[in-house]
Design a protein around this motif. Structure first.
Motif, PDB file in Angstrom:
ATOM      1  N   ASP A 236      24.384  41.494  38.888  1.00 40.60           N
ATOM      2  CA  ASP A 236      24.022  40.299  38.437  1.00 40.60           C
ATOM      3  C   ASP A 236      24.839  39.479  40.401  1.00 40.60           C
ATOM      4  N   GLU A 237      24.824  40.396  41.062  1.00 37.67           N
ATOM      5  CA  GLU A 237      25.498  39.578  42.544  1.00 37.67           C
ATOM      6  C   GLU A 237      27.390  39.170  41.776  1.00 37.67           C
ATOM      7  N   LYS A 238      27.252  40.392  40.951  1.00 31.61           N
ATOM      8  CA  LYS A 238      29.050  39.784  40.236  1.00 31.61           C
ATOM      9  C   LYS A 238      29.781  40.971  40.956  1.00 31.61           C
ATOM     10  N   PHE A 239      30.847  41.190  40.624  1.00 31.23           N
ATOM     11  CA  PHE A 239      31.350  43.087  40.994  1.00 31.23           C
ATOM     12  C   PHE A 239      32.695  42.811  39.771  1.00 31.23           C
ATOM     13  N   LEU A 240      32.462  43.787  39.086  1.00 32.78           N
ATOM     14  CA  LEU A 240      33.432  44.318  38.001  1.00 32.78           C
ATOM     15  C   LEU A 240      34.703  45.859  38.251  1.00 32.78           C
ATOM     16  N   ILE A 241      35.430  44.801  38.205  1.00 30.23           N
ATOM     17  CA  ILE A 241      36.657  45.661  38.989  1.00 30.23           C
ATOM     18  C   ILE A 241      37.329  46.513  37.792  1.00 30.23           C
ATOM     19  N   ILE A 242      37.933  47.581  38.054  1.00 33.97           N
ATOM     20  CA  ILE A 242      38.502  47.974  37.164  1.00 33.97           C
ATOM     21  C   ILE A 242      39.662  49.056  36.972  1.00 33.97           C
TER      22      ILE A 242
ATOM     23  N   ASN B 271      43.955  35.976  39.431  1.00 33.91           N
ATOM     24  CA  ASN B 271      43.179  35.988  40.649  1.00 33.91           C
ATOM     25  C   ASN B 271      43.740  37.465  40.587  1.00 33.91           C
ATOM     26  N   ILE B 272      42.749  38.390  41.636  1.00 33.79           N
ATOM     27  CA  ILE B 272      42.790  39.551  42.352  1.00 33.79           C
ATOM     28  C   ILE B 272      42.893  39.490  43.722  1.00 33.79           C
ATOM     29  N   ASP B 273      43.695  39.809  44.598  1.00 35.27           N
ATOM     30  CA  ASP B 273      43.785  39.875  46.290  1.00 35.27           C
ATOM     31  C   ASP B 273      43.109  38.287  46.310  1.00 35.27           C
ATOM     32  N   GLY B 274      43.855  37.329  45.501  1.00 37.44           N
ATOM     33  CA  GLY B 274      43.401  35.588  45.608  1.00 37.44           C
ATOM     34  C   GLY B 274      42.216  35.628  45.655  1.00 37.44           C
ATOM     35  N   ILE B 275      41.518  36.345  44.935  1.00 40.71           N
ATOM     36  CA  ILE B 275      39.879  36.026  44.775  1.00 40.71           C
ATOM     37  C   ILE B 275      39.909  36.126  43.524  1.00 40.71           C
ATOM     38  N   ALA B 276      39.257  34.558  42.432  1.00 47.90           N
ATOM     39  CA  ALA B 276      39.980  34.186  41.408  1.00 47.90           C
ATOM     40  C   ALA B 276      38.764  34.914  40.008  1.00 47.90           C
ATOM     41  N   VAL B 277      39.316  35.969  39.692  1.00 46.66           N
ATOM     42  CA  VAL B 277      38.953  35.926  38.222  1.00 46.66           C
ATOM     43  C   VAL B 277      38.313  34.773  38.087  1.00 46.66           C
ATOM     44  N   GLU B 278      37.011  35.571  37.436  1.00 47.80           N
ATOM     45  CA  GLU B 278      35.730  34.238  36.839  1.00 47.80           C
ATOM     46  C   GLU B 278      35.889  34.803  35.291  1.00 47.80           C
ATOM     47  N   GLU B 279      35.850  36.237  35.151  1.00 44.81           N
ATOM     48  CA  GLU B 279      35.854  36.966  33.764  1.00 44.81           C
ATOM     49  C   GLU B 279      37.101  38.211  33.547  1.00 44.81           C
ATOM     50  N   VAL B 280      37.249  38.212  31.828  1.00 43.66           N
ATOM     51  CA  VAL B 280      37.834  38.899  31.622  1.00 43.66           C
ATOM     52  C   VAL B 280      37.271  39.500  30.185  1.00 43.66           C
TER      53      VAL B 280
ATOM     54  N   LYS C 176      34.361  41.033  46.314  1.00 47.05           N
ATOM     55  CA  LYS C 176      34.810  42.552  46.598  1.00 47.05           C
ATOM     56  C   LYS C 176      35.992  42.267  47.512  1.00 47.05           C
ATOM     57  N   PRO C 177      36.750  43.346  46.561  1.00 45.09           N
ATOM     58  CA  PRO C 177      38.175  42.941  46.947  1.00 45.09           C
ATOM     59  C   PRO C 177      37.889  44.275  48.283  1.00 45.09           C
TER      60      PRO C 177
END
Length: 401
Positions: free
Chosen positions: A26-32, A51-60, A74-75
């Motif tokens: 859905d145009e988002k990136f899910l990071i594990i 954040n992860i590498d300066g990219i805001a974490v929108e949801e966990v 994407k990082p």
């Protein structure tokens, strides 16, 4: 499954981790990640932000044993720098441990905690007591803060479902293969997946704000730690301002406020009586100067409640049909003394929608509201024309429809 750093280090703010998998959805990136300190939410506690590498974490969130970190891009690196909002984490951790302490004390008085709500502004628990006196609430608050001042150790145990039965749990554990039990130094044992302080002294203070009855339960609102401090600072500023305003000590503010409220009510009553007398005199003058049985007025200086009183007094001075409008409130009144065969409510029902108004009423009295003054004035002109075609008493004409 990734290593969950928040269990062993609840105040870890920064770390590095390997990106194990990236899922685009859905145009988002899910990071594990290989390991994470981001709490995914659960047990009444919201998820962490950061954040992860300066990219805001929108949801966990957690699903099927994996923690997913949702980013909008994407990082680029395999090894990433991660950071959580540590101020928010400390706040949520203070509130959550404070809840365990408060719930454990309520439990001593037969109050079981059925639910826990932790938001950015409010914290509350629902207690299985339908009536909690102010005296009992203060006793519970004092005892809970006593646990804080003793600076008790807070620790966690990871046990099997069978092993969970060795602990005097305050509530039933989940049906998991491994159960995490948070212990407050032999005071409280509760199955919980959330983050907690390591000693009760870190909670700082628990302040109960209010108790709200809910059917057979009571919802207790409270604040802990820095939230409680900010709340005290805000309220102290208000009390200090009132003390200066009233030119009295803080302790005398309630009595001074009650005295001023009594004076205000007395003045409001005097003002209301004076307004009625003034409107009665004004109505008498309007009725005496009327050259027609139809009185049509747009009133720039009167609210809707005032034109209602004015109408009542005009009709006490003779048989009239009234079309009165309050310009400030955009409200219109259509009424008559009863000497006319016209149904005000039915006229409104049949014609009001044409003029974009809303309202209704009885046969002798109807009110309507408008969004636009011009629509109100146009309807008033329509009513004026309708009413002007009437005569009274012996020559009645029925134009109710």
């Amino acid at each position: 499954m990734e290593r969950r750093l928040y269990y062993g280090s609840p105040y870890m703010a920064e770390w590095q981790a390997e990106v194990k998998e990236i899922i685009e959805k859905d145009e988002k990136f899910l990071i594990i990640l290989s390991e994470t300190a981001f709490y995914p939410g659960g047990g009444g506690q919201p998820a962490d932000s950061g954040n992860i590498d300066g990219i805001a974490v929108e949801e966990v969130y957690e699903k099927d044993g994996e923690i997913y970190h949702v980013l909008n891009r994407k990082p680029q690196n395999r090894i990433v720098k991660c950071a959580i909002d540590i101020v928010r984490r400390r706040d949520l951790t203070q509130q959550h441990t404070g809840q365990h302490i408060l719930s454990s004390v309520f439990d001593l008085y037969g109050g079981e905690t059925s639910s826990f709500h932790l938001g950015d502004d409010e914290v509350s628990i629902d207690i299985s007591l339908s009536d909690i006196s102010g005296e009992l609430l203060k006793t519970i608050e004092d005892k809970a803060n006593g646990y804080i001042y003793r600076d008790l150790i807070v620790k966690a145990h990871f046990v099997s479902p069978e092993g969970a039965s060795d602990f005097p749990l305050r509530k039933a554990p989940p049906r998991d293969d491994v159960i995490r039990i948070v212990e407050i130094d032999n005071i409280d044992f509760s199955p919980c997946c959330g983050t907690h302080v390591t000693r009760t002294g870190e909670v700082g203070i628990i302040k109960v704000l209010k108790a709200e009855k809910m059917r057979n339960q009571t919802r207790i609102y409270f604040k802990c730690g820095m939230r409680a401090l900010r709340d005290y600072q805000d309220k102290h500023a208000i009390v200090s301002a009132l003390s200066r305003l009233y030119r009295t000590s803080e302790g005398e503010i309630p009595a001074r406020s009650e005295s001023m409220m009594a004076q205000l009510k007395s003045l409001q009553k005097e003002l209301s009586d004076l307004k009625e007398k003034t409107l009665a005199l004004e109505a008498k003058g309007i009725a005496g100067l009327a050259r027609s049985k139809v009185i049509r007025m747009d009133l720039e200086d009167k609210k809707a409640d005032e034109i209602s009183l004015l109408a009542k007094y005009i009709l006490q001075n003779g048989d009239f049909i009234l079309v009165l409008s309050s310009i400030p409130d955009k409200r219109l009144l259509f009424a008559h003394s009863g000497a006319f065969v016209i149904n005000c409510g039915k006229v409104f029902k049949d014609h009001l929608a044409e003029f974009k108004g809303k309202g209704g009423g009885s046969d002798k009295w109807a009110n309507a509201g408008f969004n636009d003054v011009n629509d109100m004035k146009n309807f008033a002109e329509f009513l004026n024309g309708l009413a002007s075609s009437l005569s009274i008493h012996d020559d009645k004409k029925d134009i109710a429809s």
